[in-house]
Design a protein around this motif. Structure first.
Motif, PDB file in Angstrom:
ATOM      1  N   ASP A 172      95.145  26.997 -38.419  1.00  0.00           N
ATOM      2  CA  ASP A 172      96.146  26.087 -38.981  1.00  0.00           C
ATOM      3  C   ASP A 172      96.474  26.392 -40.442  1.00  0.00           C
ATOM      4  N   ASP A 173      95.626  27.152 -41.118  1.00  0.00           N
ATOM      5  CA  ASP A 173      95.824  27.455 -42.544  1.00  0.00           C
ATOM      6  C   ASP A 173      96.297  28.889 -42.793  1.00  0.00           C
ATOM      7  N   ARG A 174      96.323  29.724 -41.760  1.00  0.00           N
ATOM      8  CA  ARG A 174      96.564  31.158 -41.945  1.00  0.00           C
ATOM      9  C   ARG A 174      97.896  31.480 -42.599  1.00  0.00           C
ATOM     10  N   GLU A 175      98.983  30.914 -42.108  1.00  0.00           N
ATOM     11  CA  GLU A 175     100.309  31.255 -42.664  1.00  0.00           C
ATOM     12  C   GLU A 175     100.385  30.925 -44.147  1.00  0.00           C
ATOM     13  N   ARG A 176      99.835  29.770 -44.522  1.00  0.00           N
ATOM     14  CA  ARG A 176      99.860  29.342 -45.924  1.00  0.00           C
ATOM     15  C   ARG A 176      99.035  30.293 -46.796  1.00  0.00           C
ATOM     16  N   VAL A 177      97.875  30.735 -46.279  1.00  0.00           N
ATOM     17  CA  VAL A 177      97.017  31.645 -47.035  1.00  0.00           C
ATOM     18  C   VAL A 177      97.635  33.050 -47.081  1.00  0.00           C
ATOM     19  N   PHE A 178      98.235  33.492 -45.943  1.00  0.00           N
ATOM     20  CA  PHE A 178      98.956  34.774 -45.951  1.00  0.00           C
ATOM     21  C   PHE A 178      99.962  34.797 -47.099  1.00  0.00           C
ATOM     22  N   ALA A 179     100.789  33.760 -47.169  1.00  0.00           N
ATOM     23  CA  ALA A 179     101.843  33.696 -48.190  1.00  0.00           C
ATOM     24  C   ALA A 179     101.252  33.651 -49.592  1.00  0.00           C
ATOM     25  N   ALA A 180     100.184  32.890 -49.759  1.00  0.00           N
ATOM     26  CA  ALA A 180      99.588  32.727 -51.091  1.00  0.00           C
ATOM     27  C   ALA A 180      98.908  33.993 -51.589  1.00  0.00           C
ATOM     28  N   LEU A 181      98.404  34.824 -50.673  1.00  0.00           N
ATOM     29  CA  LEU A 181      97.675  36.023 -51.087  1.00  0.00           C
ATOM     30  C   LEU A 181      98.553  37.268 -51.210  1.00  0.00           C
ATOM     31  N   GLU A 182      99.851  37.090 -51.191  1.00  0.00           N
ATOM     32  CA  GLU A 182     100.722  38.225 -51.498  1.00  0.00           C
ATOM     33  C   GLU A 182     100.650  38.463 -53.003  1.00  0.00           C
ATOM     34  N   LYS A 183     100.538  39.702 -53.392  1.00  0.00           N
ATOM     35  CA  LYS A 183     100.328  40.050 -54.794  1.00  0.00           C
ATOM     36  C   LYS A 183     101.386  39.434 -55.698  1.00  0.00           C
ATOM     37  N   GLN A 184     102.643  39.550 -55.335  1.00  0.00           N
ATOM     38  CA  GLN A 184     103.710  39.029 -56.189  1.00  0.00           C
ATOM     39  C   GLN A 184     103.628  37.508 -56.326  1.00  0.00           C
ATOM     40  N   THR A 185     103.214  36.831 -55.270  1.00  0.00           N
ATOM     41  CA  THR A 185     103.070  35.371 -55.321  1.00  0.00           C
ATOM     42  C   THR A 185     101.953  34.982 -56.286  1.00  0.00           C
ATOM     43  N   VAL A 186     100.818  35.666 -56.185  1.00  0.00           N
ATOM     44  CA  VAL A 186      99.694  35.385 -57.082  1.00  0.00           C
ATOM     45  C   VAL A 186     100.116  35.618 -58.531  1.00  0.00           C
ATOM     46  N   LEU A 187     100.732  36.763 -58.808  1.00  0.00           N
ATOM     47  CA  LEU A 187     101.129  37.082 -60.184  1.00  0.00           C
ATOM     48  C   LEU A 187     102.177  36.103 -60.703  1.00  0.00           C
ATOM     49  N   MET A 188     103.090  35.663 -59.829  1.00  0.00           N
ATOM     50  CA  MET A 188     104.112  34.698 -60.248  1.00  0.00           C
ATOM     51  C   MET A 188     103.446  33.387 -60.676  1.00  0.00           C
ATOM     52  N   HIS A 189     102.500  32.891 -59.869  1.00  0.00           N
ATOM     53  CA  HIS A 189     101.799  31.646 -60.224  1.00  0.00           C
ATOM     54  C   HIS A 189     101.015  31.816 -61.527  1.00  0.00           C
ATOM     55  N   LEU A 190     100.356  32.958 -61.695  1.00  0.00           N
ATOM     56  CA  LEU A 190      99.567  33.184 -62.905  1.00  0.00           C
ATOM     57  C   LEU A 190     100.460  33.257 -64.140  1.00  0.00           C
ATOM     58  N   ASP A 191     101.594  33.937 -64.023  1.00  0.00           N
ATOM     59  CA  ASP A 191     102.510  34.032 -65.163  1.00  0.00           C
ATOM     60  C   ASP A 191     103.116  32.674 -65.506  1.00  0.00           C
ATOM     61  N   LYS A 192     103.353  31.871 -64.492  1.00  0.00           N
ATOM     62  CA  LYS A 192     103.982  30.562 -64.698  1.00  0.00           C
ATOM     63  C   LYS A 192     102.985  29.522 -65.221  1.00  0.00           C
ATOM     64  N   ASP A 193     101.813  29.403 -64.556  1.00  0.00           N
ATOM     65  CA  ASP A 193     100.881  28.322 -64.852  1.00  0.00           C
ATOM     66  C   ASP A 193      99.574  28.762 -65.513  1.00  0.00           C
ATOM     67  N   GLY A 194      99.270  30.057 -65.472  1.00  0.00           N
ATOM     68  CA  GLY A 194      98.019  30.547 -66.038  1.00  0.00           C
ATOM     69  C   GLY A 194      96.863  30.540 -65.054  1.00  0.00           C
ATOM     70  N   PHE A 195      97.025  29.853 -63.939  1.00  0.00           N
ATOM     71  CA  PHE A 195      96.006  29.847 -62.889  1.00  0.00           C
ATOM     72  C   PHE A 195      96.689  29.499 -61.574  1.00  0.00           C
ATOM     73  N   PHE A 196      95.945  29.672 -60.495  1.00  0.00           N
ATOM     74  CA  PHE A 196      96.454  29.350 -59.162  1.00  0.00           C
ATOM     75  C   PHE A 196      95.274  28.858 -58.344  1.00  0.00           C
ATOM     76  N   SER A 197      95.461  27.770 -57.607  1.00  0.00           N
ATOM     77  CA  SER A 197      94.379  27.213 -56.818  1.00  0.00           C
ATOM     78  C   SER A 197      94.921  26.693 -55.498  1.00  0.00           C
ATOM     79  N   MET A 198      94.147  26.865 -54.437  1.00  0.00           N
ATOM     80  CA  MET A 198      94.530  26.313 -53.142  1.00  0.00           C
ATOM     81  C   MET A 198      93.289  26.034 -52.314  1.00  0.00           C
TER      82      MET A 198
END
Length: 195
Positions: free
Chosen positions: A91-117
């Protein structure tokens, strides 16, 4: 064989290099101890080079070792994407797939300084609620990802929600009774305190 030759050579650079190497080794041991201590809290810590995707994993506890994930490697984001289908709750796979894309991680880090899920892992002992937190390392070239078991936190939140729901039910009962009676007393029989 009757004469001696004496040679004098400056070994200052060699001694300095040895001293630097000794200090580097000491720091390496210290940082390794720090990482292992943090891994006790987090369960898993990844140190990922965002330019090359090379990574190092620090793992504490046996629960996570059952995954047989390599403790170091070349393609963190690729390996993570492959592992999601094996270790993440369906039930969590699609959300984690999307979150663990490199560009998504870097976008969150550049925007907020951290990322959590929060998501669920499939362990041999059963499903485990897990929180992943990602933040920049000081050099802004590496990221640090900590994975923490939060089963106790989720259980506490669920207990609070249950108590709140029960409290709402009792409030409704009290209101219904108050509509039928002029006054209702709630008395503590041990202390004689009342509402």
């Amino acid at each position: 064989n009757e004469k001696l030759i004496f040679a004098i050579d400056s070994i200052d650079n060699e001694i300095r290099q040895r001293e630097e190497l000794r200090e580097i080794n000491e720091r390496s041991v210290i940082f390794s101890h720090i990482a292992e201590s943090l891994a006790n809290q987090y369960g898993m810590i990844y140190y990922v080079n965002t330019e090359t995707d090379e990574y190092i994993e620090f793992t504490a506890g046996d629960a996570y070792k059952e995954f047989n994930i390599s403790p170091a490697g070349q393609d963190f984001f690729g390996v993570s994407q492959r592992n999601v289908s094996m270790i993440i709750h369906p039930d969590d796979r699609e959300r984690v797939f999307a979150a663990l894309e490199k560009q998504t991680v870097l976008m969150h880090l550049d925007k907020d300084g951290f990322f959590s899920m929060t998501y669920r892992l499939l362990l041999a002992a059963g499903v485990s609620y897990t929180r992943m937190t990602v933040f920049w390392a000081k050099d802004h070239k590496h990221i640090i990802m900590g994975v923490m078991n939060i089963d106790h936190e989720i259980q506490r939140e669920n207990a609070i929600k249950k108590m709140a729901a029960e409290s709402a039910v009792f409030s409704q009962i009290a209101e219904s009774l108050a509509n039928q009676y002029d006054t209702i007393y709630y008395v503590d029989m041990l202390t004689d305190h009342y509402l």
